[in-house]
Design a protein around this motif. Structure first.
Motif, PDB file in Angstrom:
ATOM      1  N   ILE A  56       0.845  -1.204   0.000  1.00  0.00           N
ATOM      2  CA  ILE A  56       0.000   0.000   0.000  1.00  0.00           C
ATOM      3  C   ILE A  56       0.873   1.244   0.000  1.00  0.00           C
ATOM      4  O   ILE A  56       0.619   2.200  -0.731  1.00  0.00           O
ATOM      5  CB  ILE A  56      -0.974  -0.015   1.191  1.00  0.00           C
ATOM      6  CG1 ILE A  56      -2.070  -1.037   0.925  1.00  0.00           C
ATOM      7  CG2 ILE A  56      -1.570   1.373   1.424  1.00  0.00           C
ATOM      8  CD1 ILE A  56      -3.058  -1.193   2.033  1.00  0.00           C
ATOM      9  N   MET A  57       1.938   1.228   0.796  1.00  0.00           N
ATOM     10  CA  MET A  57       2.821   2.394   0.835  1.00  0.00           C
ATOM     11  C   MET A  57       3.525   2.616  -0.505  1.00  0.00           C
ATOM     12  O   MET A  57       3.765   3.749  -0.901  1.00  0.00           O
ATOM     13  CB  MET A  57       3.860   2.234   1.945  1.00  0.00           C
ATOM     14  CG  MET A  57       3.279   2.442   3.319  1.00  0.00           C
ATOM     15  SD  MET A  57       4.559   2.504   4.584  1.00  0.00           S
ATOM     16  CE  MET A  57       4.908   0.766   4.765  1.00  0.00           C
ATOM     17  N   CYS A  58       3.847   1.529  -1.186  1.00  0.00           N
ATOM     18  CA  CYS A  58       4.569   1.639  -2.462  1.00  0.00           C
ATOM     19  C   CYS A  58       3.648   1.982  -3.625  1.00  0.00           C
ATOM     20  O   CYS A  58       4.101   2.519  -4.634  1.00  0.00           O
ATOM     21  CB  CYS A  58       5.301   0.329  -2.767  1.00  0.00           C
ATOM     22  SG  CYS A  58       6.716   0.018  -1.712  1.00  0.00           S
ATOM     23  N   SER A  59       2.377   1.655  -3.530  1.00  0.00           N
ATOM     24  CA  SER A  59       1.502   1.804  -4.691  1.00  0.00           C
ATOM     25  C   SER A  59       0.431   2.885  -4.549  1.00  0.00           C
ATOM     26  O   SER A  59      -0.311   3.120  -5.490  1.00  0.00           O
ATOM     27  CB  SER A  59       0.828   0.465  -5.013  1.00  0.00           C
ATOM     28  OG  SER A  59       0.045   0.041  -3.922  1.00  0.00           O
ATOM     29  N   SER A  60       0.358   3.537  -3.409  1.00  0.00           N
ATOM     30  CA  SER A  60      -0.615   4.620  -3.269  1.00  0.00           C
ATOM     31  C   SER A  60       0.118   5.887  -2.849  1.00  0.00           C
ATOM     32  O   SER A  60       1.133   5.828  -2.159  1.00  0.00           O
ATOM     33  CB  SER A  60      -1.704   4.259  -2.255  1.00  0.00           C
ATOM     34  OG  SER A  60      -1.154   4.112  -0.964  1.00  0.00           O
ATOM     35  N   PRO A  61      -0.390   7.035  -3.293  1.00  0.00           N
ATOM     36  CA  PRO A  61       0.314   8.285  -2.988  1.00  0.00           C
ATOM     37  C   PRO A  61       0.378   8.535  -1.487  1.00  0.00           C
ATOM     38  O   PRO A  61      -0.580   8.289  -0.766  1.00  0.00           O
ATOM     39  CB  PRO A  61      -0.503   9.353  -3.697  1.00  0.00           C
ATOM     40  CG  PRO A  61      -1.709   8.702  -4.248  1.00  0.00           C
ATOM     41  CD  PRO A  61      -1.587   7.229  -4.053  1.00  0.00           C
ATOM     42  N   GLY A  62       1.515   8.991  -1.033  1.00  0.00           N
ATOM     43  CA  GLY A  62       1.711   9.311   0.375  1.00  0.00           C
ATOM     44  C   GLY A  62       1.569  10.802   0.585  1.00  0.00           C
ATOM     45  O   GLY A  62       1.139  11.500  -0.319  1.00  0.00           O
ATOM     46  N   PRO A  63       1.926  11.288   1.703  1.00  0.00           N
ATOM     47  CA  PRO A  63       2.524  10.558   2.809  1.00  0.00           C
ATOM     48  C   PRO A  63       1.498   9.701   3.535  1.00  0.00           C
ATOM     49  O   PRO A  63       0.300   9.983   3.488  1.00  0.00           O
ATOM     50  CB  PRO A  63       3.065  11.669   3.712  1.00  0.00           C
ATOM     51  CG  PRO A  63       2.204  12.858   3.422  1.00  0.00           C
ATOM     52  CD  PRO A  63       1.788  12.723   1.989  1.00  0.00           C
ATOM     53  N   HIS A  64       1.999   8.657   4.197  1.00  0.00           N
ATOM     54  CA  HIS A  64       1.130   7.723   4.905  1.00  0.00           C
ATOM     55  C   HIS A  64       1.342   7.840   6.409  1.00  0.00           C
ATOM     56  O   HIS A  64       2.477   7.811   6.867  1.00  0.00           O
ATOM     57  CB  HIS A  64       1.434   6.290   4.476  1.00  0.00           C
ATOM     58  CG  HIS A  64       1.206   6.054   3.028  1.00  0.00           C
ATOM     59  ND1 HIS A  64       2.233   6.105   2.106  1.00  0.00           N
ATOM     60  CD2 HIS A  64       0.084   5.789   2.332  1.00  0.00           C
ATOM     61  CE1 HIS A  64       1.732   5.865   0.906  1.00  0.00           C
ATOM     62  NE2 HIS A  64       0.442   5.680   1.008  1.00  0.00           N
ATOM     63  N   THR A  65       0.254   7.977   7.107  1.00  0.00           N
ATOM     64  CA  THR A  65       0.329   7.917   8.568  1.00  0.00           C
ATOM     65  C   THR A  65      -0.119   6.526   8.988  1.00  0.00           C
ATOM     66  O   THR A  65      -0.902   5.878   8.278  1.00  0.00           O
ATOM     67  CB  THR A  65      -0.583   8.967   9.227  1.00  0.00           C
ATOM     68  OG1 THR A  65      -1.944   8.665   8.896  1.00  0.00           O
ATOM     69  CG2 THR A  65      -0.231  10.382   8.791  1.00  0.00           C
ATOM     70  N   PRO A  66       0.355   6.058  10.131  1.00  0.00           N
ATOM     71  CA  PRO A  66      -0.108   4.751  10.603  1.00  0.00           C
ATOM     72  C   PRO A  66      -1.630   4.674  10.724  1.00  0.00           C
ATOM     73  O   PRO A  66      -2.234   3.657  10.368  1.00  0.00           O
ATOM     74  CB  PRO A  66       0.590   4.601  11.955  1.00  0.00           C
ATOM     75  CG  PRO A  66       1.859   5.387  11.793  1.00  0.00           C
ATOM     76  CD  PRO A  66       1.447   6.575  10.951  1.00  0.00           C
ATOM     77  N   ALA A  67      -2.258   5.741  11.185  1.00  0.00           N
ATOM     78  CA  ALA A  67      -3.714   5.724  11.343  1.00  0.00           C
ATOM     79  C   ALA A  67      -4.422   5.552  10.002  1.00  0.00           C
ATOM     80  O   ALA A  67      -5.385   4.785   9.888  1.00  0.00           O
ATOM     81  CB  ALA A  67      -4.186   7.005  12.028  1.00  0.00           C
ATOM     82  N   VAL A  68      -3.950   6.252   8.972  1.00  0.00           N
ATOM     83  CA  VAL A  68      -4.569   6.146   7.651  1.00  0.00           C
ATOM     84  C   VAL A  68      -4.346   4.744   7.073  1.00  0.00           C
ATOM     85  O   VAL A  68      -5.249   4.146   6.489  1.00  0.00           O
ATOM     86  CB  VAL A  68      -4.040   7.241   6.707  1.00  0.00           C
ATOM     87  CG1 VAL A  68      -4.454   6.993   5.268  1.00  0.00           C
ATOM     88  CG2 VAL A  68      -4.528   8.604   7.163  1.00  0.00           C
ATOM     89  N   LEU A  69      -3.141   4.209   7.246  1.00  0.00           N
ATOM     90  CA  LEU A  69      -2.875   2.854   6.760  1.00  0.00           C
ATOM     91  C   LEU A  69      -3.774   1.831   7.451  1.00  0.00           C
ATOM     92  O   LEU A  69      -4.306   0.924   6.804  1.00  0.00           O
ATOM     93  CB  LEU A  69      -1.406   2.485   6.970  1.00  0.00           C
ATOM     94  CG  LEU A  69      -0.402   3.179   6.059  1.00  0.00           C
ATOM     95  CD1 LEU A  69       1.019   2.885   6.515  1.00  0.00           C
ATOM     96  CD2 LEU A  69      -0.606   2.750   4.612  1.00  0.00           C
TER      97      LEU A  69
END
Length: 133
Positions: free
Chosen positions: A33-46
């Motif tokens: 998910i981190m590699c294939s969706s635009p970030g930035p990623h927070t743990p809560a969103v993930l």
């Protein structure tokens, strides 16, 4: 041959590359998910995207960070929050796995033909909807 056996065999063959991963499949899903969706990623969103609890996601992230596949970066906007992102080795792992998966999909298309491959995908999508209820 029994249809159940053939389905199990298909899944085992298609997912053969997962056995070679240095991380668990659930951790690979987080990395994916981190590699294939635009970030930035927070743990809560993930956690929300995956439909898992924050503690479960935190355990996955800790394992991924210990393995060197994910980095934790402080948010430039809010010093209290953090972003997580794939490391170079995490992105390379994801890329290698996807290349392997693409080779398998291309082999299926070549062997079945595009029309039959599309039918297969439609049936798999239908099966997923049935089983996901």
């Amino acid at each position: 041959m029994n249809g159940n056996v053939e389905l199990i065999k298909f899944c085992r063959i298609f997912m053969r590359g997962m056995a070679e991963l240095p991380i668990r499949p659930s951790e690979f899903t987080v990395l994916g998910i981190m590699c294939s969706s635009p970030g930035p990623h927070t743990p809560a969103v993930l956690a929300e995207m995956l439909g898992v609890s924050k503690p479960m996601l935190s355990a996955h992230l800790s394992s991924l960070m210990a393995a060197g596949f994910v980095l934790r970066v402080p948010s430039p906007e809010d010093g209290r929050s953090v972003y997580v992102m794939p490391s170079k080795s995490g992105a390379e792992l994801f890329k290698r796995f996807n290349e392997n998966k693409s080779e398998k999909i291309n082999a299926l298309i070549a062997g079945l033909g595009q029309k039959n491959f599309d039918k297969l995908i439609q049936l798999v999508m239908r099966a997923n909807r049935i089983l996901d209820n």
